[in-house]
Design a protein around this motif. Structure first.
Motif, PDB file in Angstrom:
ATOM      1  N   ARG A 220       7.300  -5.459  -0.051  1.00 51.91           N
ATOM      2  CA  ARG A 220       5.887  -5.822   0.030  1.00 51.91           C
ATOM      3  C   ARG A 220       5.725  -7.267   0.493  1.00 51.91           C
ATOM      4  N   LEU A 221       6.521  -8.186  -0.080  1.00 47.93           N
ATOM      5  CA  LEU A 221       6.430  -9.602   0.289  1.00 47.93           C
ATOM      6  C   LEU A 221       6.863  -9.846   1.729  1.00 47.93           C
ATOM      7  N   VAL A 222       7.914  -9.172   2.160  1.00 50.08           N
ATOM      8  CA  VAL A 222       8.403  -9.340   3.528  1.00 50.08           C
ATOM      9  C   VAL A 222       7.412  -8.739   4.523  1.00 50.08           C
ATOM     10  N   SER A 223       6.826  -7.591   4.181  1.00 51.69           N
ATOM     11  CA  SER A 223       5.938  -6.907   5.133  1.00 51.69           C
ATOM     12  C   SER A 223       4.652  -7.682   5.391  1.00 51.69           C
ATOM     13  N   LYS A 224       4.277  -8.585   4.485  1.00 48.93           N
ATOM     14  CA  LYS A 224       3.083  -9.415   4.711  1.00 48.93           C
ATOM     15  C   LYS A 224       3.216 -10.225   6.001  1.00 48.93           C
ATOM     16  N   ASN A 225       4.437 -10.629   6.341  1.00 48.86           N
ATOM     17  CA  ASN A 225       4.673 -11.472   7.510  1.00 48.86           C
ATOM     18  C   ASN A 225       5.070 -10.692   8.755  1.00 48.86           C
ATOM     19  N   LEU A 226       5.150  -9.389   8.648  1.00 47.50           N
ATOM     20  CA  LEU A 226       5.546  -8.580   9.798  1.00 47.50           C
ATOM     21  C   LEU A 226       4.321  -7.942  10.441  1.00 47.50           C
ATOM     22  N   THR A 227       4.382  -7.772  11.743  1.00 46.34           N
ATOM     23  CA  THR A 227       3.286  -7.115  12.448  1.00 46.34           C
ATOM     24  C   THR A 227       3.758  -5.756  12.961  1.00 46.34           C
ATOM     25  N   LEU A 228       4.412  -5.025  12.073  1.00 43.99           N
ATOM     26  CA  LEU A 228       4.914  -3.701  12.420  1.00 43.99           C
ATOM     27  C   LEU A 228       3.989  -2.640  11.837  1.00 43.99           C
ATOM     28  N   LYS A 229       4.018  -1.486  12.439  1.00 50.02           N
ATOM     29  CA  LYS A 229       3.203  -0.381  11.950  1.00 50.02           C
ATOM     30  C   LYS A 229       3.637   0.027  10.538  1.00 50.02           C
ATOM     31  N   PHE A 230       4.959   0.059  10.320  1.00 47.56           N
ATOM     32  CA  PHE A 230       5.505   0.423   9.014  1.00 47.56           C
ATOM     33  C   PHE A 230       6.416  -0.685   8.518  1.00 47.56           C
ATOM     34  N   ALA A 231       6.371  -0.954   7.231  1.00 48.00           N
ATOM     35  CA  ALA A 231       7.310  -1.902   6.637  1.00 48.00           C
ATOM     36  C   ALA A 231       8.637  -1.182   6.456  1.00 48.00           C
ATOM     37  N   PRO A 232       9.721  -1.756   6.965  1.00 47.87           N
ATOM     38  CA  PRO A 232      11.010  -1.061   6.848  1.00 47.87           C
ATOM     39  C   PRO A 232      11.503  -1.001   5.400  1.00 47.87           C
TER      40      PRO A 232
END
Length: 131
Positions: free
Chosen positions: A88-100
């Motif tokens: 969850r914390l890492v996906s905040k900074n990603l601009t991907l459709k899905f968080a890996p």
């Protein structure tokens, strides 16, 4: 007909490399700041050496090592226990459709480097290299 890259002999795509490096930096920052609310994790200093990403970008494998090498047995288990919050914390900074999905493995690069140095220091190997 679409062309597909052969999985044999081909390395990761530029996108996989870019996403892996972005995840590595973000994960390192999250761990350094102590954003995860787990006392076992906040007590450890963890180095994230590399992150590899699957071709579909849905699985990210982080190669980690505790600073100083102590607690190697525990670090992967502690990170796996907190992977939902880390994701969850890492996906905040990603601009991907899905968080890996995050997976953690012990980084054995330094062990292999030490073994390589040991091999090169042997007399018979040095002699062969000098010839």
């Amino acid at each position: 007909m679409a062309k597909h890259r052969s999985s044999e002999g081909s390395g990761p795509s530029q996108r996989q490399l870019r996403v892996g490096e972005l995840i590595r930096r973000t994960l390192s920052d999250v761990l350094m700041r102590g954003d995860v609310h787990d006392p076992d994790l906040t007590r450890m200093s963890i180095t994230v050496g590399e992150v590899t990403v699957s071709p579909d970008l849905k699985i990210a494998t982080a190669y980690v090592l505790p600073l100083g090498g102590r607690g190697q047995e525990d670090v992967v288990q502690i990170l796996a226990r907190n992977k939902t919050e880390l994701r969850r914390l890492v996906s905040k900074n990603l601009t991907l459709k899905f968080a890996p999905d995050l997976r953690f493995r012990l980084d054995e690069t330094f062990d292999r480097l030490d073994e390589t140095r040991r091999l090169f220091s042997q007399d018979n190997v040095r002699r062969d290299l000098e010839e």
